[in-house]
Enzyme design. Structure first.
Site, PDB file in Angstrom:
ATOM      1  N   GLY A  33       0.722  -1.267  -0.125  1.00  0.00           N
ATOM      2  CA  GLY A  33       0.183  -0.071   0.091  1.00  0.00           C
ATOM      3  C   GLY A  33       0.832   1.097  -0.333  1.00  0.00           C
ATOM      4  N   SER A  34       0.170   2.254   0.062  1.00  0.00           N
ATOM      5  CA  SER A  34       0.742   3.738  -0.090  1.00  0.00           C
ATOM      6  C   SER A  34       1.526   4.183   0.931  1.00  0.00           C
ATOM      7  CB  SER A  34      -0.358   4.551  -0.769  1.00  0.00           C
ATOM      8  OG  SER A  34      -1.278   4.708   0.212  1.00  0.00           O
ATOM      9  N   THR A  35       1.481   3.609   2.040  1.00  0.00           N
ATOM     10  CA  THR A  35       2.031   4.126   3.465  1.00  0.00           C
ATOM     11  C   THR A  35       3.325   3.289   3.794  1.00  0.00           C
ATOM     12  OG1 THR A  35      -0.352   4.477   4.147  1.00  0.00           O
ATOM     13  CG2 THR A  35       1.540   4.632   5.678  1.00  0.00           C
ATOM     14  N   GLY A  67      -0.378  -1.573   5.671  1.00  0.00           N
ATOM     15  CA  GLY A  67      -1.304  -0.639   5.507  1.00  0.00           C
ATOM     16  C   GLY A  67      -2.729  -1.460   5.674  1.00  0.00           C
ATOM     17  N   GLU A 100      -0.521 -11.056   3.083  1.00  0.00           N
ATOM     18  CA  GLU A 100      -0.643  -9.939   4.255  1.00  0.00           C
ATOM     19  C   GLU A 100      -0.960 -10.797   5.346  1.00  0.00           C
ATOM     20  OE1 GLU A 100      -1.399  -5.837   1.830  1.00  0.00           O
ATOM     21  OE2 GLU A 100      -3.075  -7.053   2.512  1.00  0.00           O
ATOM     22  N   LYS A 122      -8.597  -5.161   4.477  1.00  0.00           N
ATOM     23  CA  LYS A 122      -7.649  -5.121   3.777  1.00  0.00           C
ATOM     24  C   LYS A 122      -7.859  -5.844   2.432  1.00  0.00           C
ATOM     25  CE  LYS A 122      -3.614  -5.891   5.550  1.00  0.00           C
ATOM     26  NZ  LYS A 122      -2.881  -4.703   4.613  1.00  0.00           N
TER      27      LYS A 122
HETATM   28  O1  5RP Z   1      -4.521  -4.211   1.800  1.00  0.00           O
HETATM   29  C1  5RP Z   1      -3.870  -3.866   1.277  1.00  0.00           C
HETATM   30  C2  5RP Z   1      -3.380  -4.291  -0.285  1.00  0.00           C
HETATM   31  O2  5RP Z   1      -3.996  -5.641  -0.319  1.00  0.00           O
HETATM   32  C3  5RP Z   1      -3.199  -2.329   1.445  1.00  0.00           C
HETATM   33  O3  5RP Z   1      -2.539  -2.425   2.676  1.00  0.00           O
HETATM   34  C4  5RP Z   1      -4.407  -1.359   1.340  1.00  0.00           C
HETATM   35  O4  5RP Z   1      -5.138  -1.618   0.252  1.00  0.00           O
HETATM   36  C5  5RP Z   1      -3.983  -0.040   1.660  1.00  0.00           C
HETATM   37  O5  5RP Z   1      -3.376   0.698   0.684  1.00  0.00           O
HETATM   38  P1  5RP Z   1      -3.326   2.210   0.353  1.00  0.00           P
HETATM   39  O6  5RP Z   1      -2.642   2.458   1.373  1.00  0.00           O
HETATM   40  O7  5RP Z   1      -2.795   2.244  -0.918  1.00  0.00           O
HETATM   41  O8  5RP Z   1      -4.604   2.710   0.271  1.00  0.00           O
END
Ligand code: 5RP
Length: 282
Positions: A67-69, A123, A144, A135
């Site tokens: 994810g983006s974080t 994330g 995950e 998630k």
């Molecule tokens: O669960 C996930 C991927 O399967 C990511 O952690 C979740 O989608 C968060 O992503 P983003 O920070 O890009 O919104």
């Protein structure tokens, strides 16, 4: 970045509790960092606070989520220094985190070599007041969940938009469900029977046909009404029992803490023991 202390936060802003009394932690020192857009600032804050509090010299096997974080998680880990990181192994939850590990010259491992992980940081799409999480928005939730379960400490990082009282509030596209490809039509019918409104096969963007996960499976997004999200564990178990389901993107009772970064320069930390803490930054 200036020091910000939320002296009188509105309780509904953070939590359903009306007697919101956060434990104040000493501020994060983030001087001399490049300025980011407000949401990115929140992600970086959450990631840095989570790494500082959970990844110590003794953390040797570390799970890196998606994810983006998460790029900010890796950025902070790299800042801990090459000497420390040479002695560590990093386990990815998917293609994105594998790339992050490799590009930052960290040691790559896998969960079959390291079935016990010291800390996994990941994330989330949405987190409720009890640290249940949705998630799978990035289609990685099978790996995950394995890495979250393998970890002695599992921590979630996100920006303020992911902090909800109840799942399904901001994340409305539904519960991500990874399914064996040949079984998807049957699972679609059966999640509808469970009560999902308009479950749908997740389709690719810039690709004709469905999204295919890192494990070669398909994904169903299954929205449910509010009442189902009041007991996410029950919902998780009911979906998981459907034949053809590989994994469900509901993470219940797994996280030790969730770190939410706010664009005003503060981090809210919700812990599994019920503690709510707040950390400002300078
Ligand atoms: O669960 C996930 C991927 O399967 C990511 O952690 C979740 O989608 C968060 O992503 P983003 O920070 O890009 O919104």
């Amino acid at each position: 970045m200036s020091a910000v202390t939320l002296s009188n936060p509105s309780s509904s802003y953070y939590t359903s509790s009306t007697d919101y009394k956060p434990v104040k932690l000493s501020p994060l020192n983030l001087t001399n960092l490049p300025k980011l857009a407000p949401t990115e600032e929140g992600k970086r804050l959450a990631a840095y606070a989570a790494v500082d509090a959970n990844i110590s010299d003794s953390s040797k096997v570390i799970g890196i989520g998606s994810g983006s974080t998460v790029p900010y998680v890796v950025e902070r880990i790299v800042q801990q220094g090459a000497a420390l990181n040479e002695e560590r192994v990093f386990i990815p939850t998917g293609f994105q985190s594998k790339e992050l590990i490799v590009k930052n010259n960290l040691v790559l491992g896998d969960v079959d070599q390291y079935p016990t992980i010291d800390v996994t940081i990941d994330g989330a799409d949405e987190v409720d007041n009890n640290l249940n999480a949705v998630k799978g928005g990035g289609a990685c939730h099978l790996r995950e969940k394995v890495l979250a379960e393998a970890a002695k400490i599992f921590v979630i990082v996100a920006d303020e938009r992911k902090n909800s009282k109840l799942l399904g509030t901001s994340w409305t596209q539904g519960v991500p469900i990874e399914v064996a490809p040949f079984a998807y039509a049957k699972v679609l019918k059966n999640v509808a029977k469970l009560g999902s409104t308009k479950p749908a096969l997740r389709m690719g963007i810039k690709k004709a046909g469905p999204v295919v996960t890192d494990n070669g499976n398909f994904l169903i997004d299954a929205p449910f009404g509010e009442s189902y999200y009041r007991d996410p564990k029950e919902l998780l178990m009911r979906i998981k029992m459907l034949t053809g389901v590989v994994e469900v993107g509901l993470f219940c009772g797994m996280a030790k803490a969730a770190y939410f970064g706010y664009s005003n320069g503060s981090v809210l930390i919700r812990s599994a023991d019920g503690t709510i803490s707040e950390q400002s930054s300078i």
